[in-house]
Design an enzyme around this catalytic site. Structure first.
Site, mmCIF file in Angstrom:
data_model
loop_
_atom_site.group_PDB
_atom_site.id
_atom_site.type_symbol
_atom_site.label_atom_id
_atom_site.label_comp_id
_atom_site.label_asym_id
_atom_site.label_seq_id
_atom_site.Cartn_x
_atom_site.Cartn_y
_atom_site.Cartn_z
ATOM 1 N N ALA A 72 0.845 -1.206 0.000
ATOM 2 C CA ALA A 72 0.000 0.000 0.000
ATOM 3 C C ALA A 72 0.871 1.243 0.000
ATOM 4 O O ALA A 72 2.003 1.236 0.501
ATOM 5 C CB ALA A 72 -0.937 0.005 1.207
ATOM 6 N N ASP A 73 0.325 2.319 -0.565
ATOM 7 C CA ASP A 73 1.022 3.602 -0.555
ATOM 8 C C ASP A 73 -0.018 4.712 -0.537
ATOM 9 O O ASP A 73 -1.049 4.612 -1.213
ATOM 10 C CB ASP A 73 1.928 3.753 -1.777
ATOM 11 C CG ASP A 73 2.863 4.945 -1.656
ATOM 12 O OD1 ASP A 73 3.582 5.028 -0.647
ATOM 13 O OD2 ASP A 73 2.871 5.806 -2.558
ATOM 14 N N THR A 74 0.247 5.752 0.235
ATOM 15 C CA THR A 74 -0.678 6.872 0.367
ATOM 16 C C THR A 74 -0.027 8.164 -0.100
ATOM 17 O O THR A 74 1.131 8.439 0.228
ATOM 18 C CB THR A 74 -1.136 7.036 1.834
ATOM 19 O OG1 THR A 74 -1.815 5.844 2.258
ATOM 20 C CG2 THR A 74 -2.079 8.219 1.987
ATOM 21 N N THR A 109 -5.003 6.457 -1.598
ATOM 22 C CA THR A 109 -4.233 5.279 -1.205
ATOM 23 C C THR A 109 -4.393 4.193 -2.259
ATOM 24 O O THR A 109 -5.510 3.877 -2.668
ATOM 25 C CB THR A 109 -4.691 4.736 0.163
ATOM 26 O OG1 THR A 109 -4.485 5.737 1.161
ATOM 27 C CG2 THR A 109 -3.900 3.491 0.552
ATOM 28 N N ALA A 110 -3.261 3.665 -2.700
ATOM 29 C CA ALA A 110 -3.257 2.517 -3.607
ATOM 30 C C ALA A 110 -2.999 1.258 -2.791
ATOM 31 O O ALA A 110 -2.144 1.252 -1.904
ATOM 32 C CB ALA A 110 -2.177 2.666 -4.672
#
Length: 201
Positions: A72-74, A109-110
């Protein structure tokens, strides 16, 4: 929860993402990702996907057996252009919060899932709009000193200002005046998006 979902590995040391998965009853292992997050000046879905998928793929190469790896990345985006990464120091954190004052920004977020051993993967995105009230210099400085938000995109953690139960009526002392969308997405992990991805996967 199906058998596939039981074999989960979180490619993150984020205490917030761990807590969300735990709160919703997921059993998972945590394996640190050594993928080096890229810092981008402008937002694009390809950029955020590169980081979330990169984290998951790095861990997937070190996990044996059948499993689903979660990355995850935000990112925090202001005025549809300006990308606010994690601040590098105290002054940068103060500067970012000044920019967010009295404005609405987007938190995207991905989440990427990678299946081991075949490395099949999918990525999905969740967007939430967050509006800050007007902030003064002293409360910004006090917040940065007290919370030291150098590990958070945009220099703040929403959980420092309101809980999920306060979304419809934020406290007057909160930096956040209004939130439009998924609260947990701003914390760093949309559980509703994740569960839909597991089902589709």
């Amino acid at each position: 929860m199906n058998n596939f979902a039981k074999k989960l590995v979180l490619a993150s040391n984020s205490p917030r993402r761990k807590e969300i998965l735990n709160d919703f009853g997921y059993c998972f292992d945590t394996v640190k990702s050594y993928y080096k997050e890229e810092k981008f000046e402008k937002f694009s879905y390809e950029n955020i996907k590169k980081n979330s998928l990169g984290k998951a793929l790095d861990v997937a190469q070190r996990v044996q057996g059948d499993a689903t790896i979660i990355g995850a990345d935000t990112m925090v985006i202001l005025d549809s252009v300006c990308l606010l990464n994690k601040p590098r120091n105290f002054n940068e954190a103060v500067f970012m919060l000044k920019k967010l004052s009295d404005k609405t920004h987007e938190v995207i977020t991905a989440i990427s899932l990678v299946k081991v051993p075949d490395f099949k993967n999918i990525t999905s995105y969740t967007t939430t709009k967050v509006t800050f009230r007007k902030l003064n210099q002293d409360e910004i400085i006090n917040y940065v000193i007290d919370k030291n938000p150098l590990d958070k995109a945009g220099s703040y953690g929403i959980q420092d200002f309101l809980s999920i139960n306060d979304v419809d009526n934020p406290p007057k002392s909160s930096f956040i005046k209004k939130i439009d969308g998924d609260y947990l997405n701003v914390v760093g992990f949309s559980i509703s998006t994740f569960e839909k991805m597991l089902k589709d996967f």
